[in-house]
Motif scaffolding. Structure first.
Motif, PDB file in Angstrom:
ATOM      1  N   LYS A  78       3.650  -9.179  -2.067  1.00 50.08           N
ATOM      2  CA  LYS A  78       5.035  -9.036  -1.626  1.00 50.08           C
ATOM      3  C   LYS A  78       5.794 -10.360  -1.681  1.00 50.08           C
ATOM      4  O   LYS A  78       7.017 -10.374  -1.612  1.00 50.08           O
ATOM      5  CB  LYS A  78       5.100  -8.398  -0.250  1.00 50.08           C
ATOM      6  CG  LYS A  78       4.643  -6.939  -0.316  1.00 50.08           C
ATOM      7  CD  LYS A  78       5.097  -6.114   0.869  1.00 50.08           C
ATOM      8  CE  LYS A  78       4.752  -4.649   0.672  1.00 50.08           C
ATOM      9  NZ  LYS A  78       3.294  -4.389   0.745  1.00 50.08           N
ATOM     10  N   GLY A 100       1.577   2.423  -1.521  1.00 47.66           N
ATOM     11  CA  GLY A 100       2.021   2.855  -0.198  1.00 47.66           C
ATOM     12  C   GLY A 100       3.420   3.423  -0.296  1.00 47.66           C
ATOM     13  O   GLY A 100       3.631   4.625  -0.245  1.00 47.66           O
ATOM     14  N   ASN A 101       4.395   2.532  -0.491  1.00 49.71           N
ATOM     15  CA  ASN A 101       5.772   2.972  -0.716  1.00 49.71           C
ATOM     16  C   ASN A 101       6.090   3.148  -2.198  1.00 49.71           C
ATOM     17  O   ASN A 101       7.196   3.501  -2.570  1.00 49.71           O
ATOM     18  CB  ASN A 101       6.754   1.984  -0.090  1.00 49.71           C
ATOM     19  CG  ASN A 101       7.182   2.430   1.298  1.00 49.71           C
ATOM     20  OD1 ASN A 101       7.426   3.613   1.518  1.00 49.71           O
ATOM     21  ND2 ASN A 101       7.251   1.497   2.225  1.00 49.71           N
ATOM     22  N   PHE A 102       5.153   2.848  -3.055  1.00 50.08           N
ATOM     23  CA  PHE A 102       5.245   3.065  -4.506  1.00 50.08           C
ATOM     24  C   PHE A 102       6.276   2.184  -5.211  1.00 50.08           C
ATOM     25  O   PHE A 102       6.725   2.500  -6.313  1.00 50.08           O
ATOM     26  CB  PHE A 102       5.493   4.555  -4.828  1.00 50.08           C
ATOM     27  CG  PHE A 102       4.248   5.396  -4.645  1.00 50.08           C
ATOM     28  CD1 PHE A 102       3.744   5.654  -3.377  1.00 50.08           C
ATOM     29  CD2 PHE A 102       3.563   5.883  -5.737  1.00 50.08           C
ATOM     30  CE1 PHE A 102       2.581   6.396  -3.201  1.00 50.08           C
ATOM     31  CE2 PHE A 102       2.399   6.630  -5.576  1.00 50.08           C
ATOM     32  CZ  PHE A 102       1.910   6.887  -4.309  1.00 50.08           C
ATOM     33  N   THR A 153      -3.729  -6.865  -4.530  1.00 53.83           N
ATOM     34  CA  THR A 153      -2.436  -7.150  -3.919  1.00 53.83           C
ATOM     35  C   THR A 153      -2.497  -8.095  -2.723  1.00 53.83           C
ATOM     36  O   THR A 153      -1.456  -8.563  -2.260  1.00 53.83           O
ATOM     37  CB  THR A 153      -1.747  -5.835  -3.490  1.00 53.83           C
ATOM     38  OG1 THR A 153      -2.705  -5.038  -2.795  1.00 53.83           O
ATOM     39  CG2 THR A 153      -1.240  -5.070  -4.698  1.00 53.83           C
TER      40      THR A 153
HETATM   41  C1  LIG Z   1       2.797  -3.276   0.377  1.00 56.21           C
HETATM   42  C2  LIG Z   1       1.409  -3.376  -0.106  1.00 56.21           C
HETATM   43  C3  LIG Z   1       0.866  -2.418  -0.970  1.00 56.21           C
HETATM   44  C4  LIG Z   1       1.638  -1.192  -1.402  1.00 56.21           C
HETATM   45  O1  LIG Z   1       2.703  -1.499  -2.264  1.00 56.21           O
HETATM   46  P1  LIG Z   1       3.900  -0.448  -2.457  1.00 56.21           P
HETATM   47  O2  LIG Z   1       4.842  -1.103  -3.378  1.00 56.21           O
HETATM   48  O3  LIG Z   1       4.471  -0.199  -1.083  1.00 56.21           O
HETATM   49  O4  LIG Z   1       3.284   0.787  -3.014  1.00 56.21           O
HETATM   50  C5  LIG Z   1      -0.423  -2.609  -1.427  1.00 56.21           C
HETATM   51  N1  LIG Z   1      -1.160  -3.661  -1.027  1.00 56.21           N
HETATM   52  C6  LIG Z   1      -0.671  -4.603  -0.201  1.00 56.21           C
HETATM   53  C7  LIG Z   1      -1.541  -5.731   0.206  1.00 56.21           C
HETATM   54  C8  LIG Z   1       0.626  -4.506   0.280  1.00 56.21           C
HETATM   55  O5  LIG Z   1       1.096  -5.427   1.102  1.00 56.21           O
END
Ligand SMILES: *Cc1c(COP(=O)(O)O)cnc(C)c1O
Length: 419
Positions: free
Chosen positions: A107, A250-252, A379
């Motif tokens: 993020k 999660g939120n895609f 991520t």
């Molecule tokens: C937010 C997040 C996700 C999901 O990403 P989205 O764009 O909401 O689908 C996956 N892994 C981590 C570590 C995140 O912080």
């Protein structure tokens, strides 16, 4: 760039408006009317380009009409000042490490780029804004870090009390300055609903509210960069076939950015939308029924989302579930599967996945197509969730004093706190 609302009621908007407003007046999400195509020449030479060079070419194609080359270069060089290496785990399985930014999660890409793009437009208009962001953990820390001390911008972060990790909470609540953390007595879905309601509330208009969640189009732009960069790194290793991308979702927003990259010409053979026990999307892909529901708590908690906000964008891009199926495959995984997967990959590959990356790895194994390379999007740094050594750039937050404002889970509670 002209953007339309996925609810098709509001008028088309400029990039500046979409970035500063986040959500359209009709409650829809902004999407580009045209997605530009990159040239064949770009893809032929991509392995010779640096991450920043790729980011510049991709963003110039997307938003070059709205911002000059020099300003765009400056934003990229400040926002994307860390790497996203592609690491080989096994034959045909790679990890794209997106956790080398300051808060150790992907993020950082969205938050750092968005903050500087907003700052650019606000400076031009000589305006102030208040960013409202709901977070299940990682967004909040990345947004707090990304916007810290950006002139003309204040930030209010809503997070569910007791439902984020200790370090995530410390990162959101210890910065001070232009960052305020609201600790909500409720769930992440409550936080997200409160933010949505605040944007629709006329009495809050004077605060000039703006959004930093994945609903803001400016977060999706930098998230396209690393899909191209992953492809460049594969090319360098001599892999020619279009890869599979497995995206822990999660939120895609991350997956939507990948789909936009694909629409710009990036060769992709399939996207795997891997989820934790929050299975609203995989159920939709199986049954055609889209039924948002309350989120459930899992160990991959940044993806604890029962009503994925970017679903509207995906549906708009593809038009139907049948079209979606041609590009996206989806499955959900339990906490037990995630825990077992982390152990297995650690012992067999000598690589420590975090719970979110593990969900993506499970997606690759379940999809089980090894005629081409599969790339999992890692991520978050495993230290954010597991018992491995915490890098100093994160550890320092643990020692600082937490400052949060506790509020209830209704829009009235939020309004009182803001005014
Ligand atoms: C937010 C997040 C996700 C999901 O990403 P989205 O764009 O909401 O689908 C996956 N892994 C981590 C570590 C995140 O912080």
């Amino acid at each position: 760039m002209i953007l339309y609302s996925t609810k098709h009621q509001s008028k088309p908007a400029s990039l500046e408006k979409a970035v500063l407003k986040g959500l359209a007046e009709d409650g829809g999400l902004y999407m580009p009317e045209k997605i530009p195509q990159l040239t064949a020449n770009f893809f032929e030479n991509i392995s010779k380009l640096s991450f920043q060079e790729i980011a510049f070419i991709v963003s110039k194609a997307l938003i070059g009409e709205d911002i000059g080359d020099n300003d765009l270069k400056k934003i990229i060089n400040q926002a994307i000042d860390f790497d996203a290496p592609l690491v080989k785990l096994e034959d045909k399985i790679y990890s794209l490490e997106l956790f080398h930014g300051p808060t150790l999660a992907f993020k950082d890409f969205g938050a750092r780029f968005m903050s500087r793009l907003m700052g650019h437009f606000l400076k031009e208009k000589n305006q102030q804004t208040l960013i409202l962001a709901a977070t299940s953990g990682d967004t909040g820390s990345a947004v707090a870090h990304g916007f810290f001390q950006v002139p003309n911008i204040k930030v209010a972060i809503l997070y569910p009390s007791g439902k984020v990790s200790h370090l995530q909470e410390q990162q959101m609540t210890t910065m001070g300055g232009n960052i305020t953390a609201f600790e909500v007595n409720g769930s992440f879905d409550d936080c997200q609903a409160m933010v949505k309601a605040a944007f629709m509330d006329q009495t809050l208009h004077k605060l000039n509210l703006s959004s930093a969640n994945s609903i803001n189009i400016s977060r999706l732009i930098p998230q396209t960069f690393y899909y191209f960069y992953a492809y460049a790194q594969l090319q360098k290793q001599g892999v020619r076939k279009a890869p599979i991308f497995s995206v822990p979702s999660g939120n895609f927003g991350n997956l939507t950015a990948g789909v936009i990259a694909h629409k710009m010409g990036l060769p992709v053979s399939k996207f795997i939308a891997a989820t934790n026990a929050n299975d609203t999307f995989p159920i939709f892909m199986r049954t055609g029924n889209y039924q948002p529901k309350p989120s459930v708590k899992t160990i991959a908690n940044a993806m604890d989302v029962g009503a994925p906000s970017n679903f509207a964008r995906l549906l708009d891009i593809f038009g139907s579930k049948e079209e979606m199926e041609k590009m996206i495959w989806s499955q959900s995984f339990s906490d037990q599967e995630i825990t077992a997967c982390i152990k297995k990959v650690r012992s067999e590959d000598g690589y420590t996945l975090d719970p979110h990356g593990a969900v993506a790895y499970l997606g690759i194994k379940a999809y089980n197509q090894d005629d081409t390379a599969s790339i999992l999007l890692e991520t978050a740094h495993p230290a954010k969730f597991l018992d491995v050594e915490i890098p100093e750039r994160l550890a320092k937050y643990a020692k600082l004093e937490k400052k949060s404002i506790k509020i209830g889970n209704s829009i009235q509670d939020l309004k009182k706190a803001l005014i």
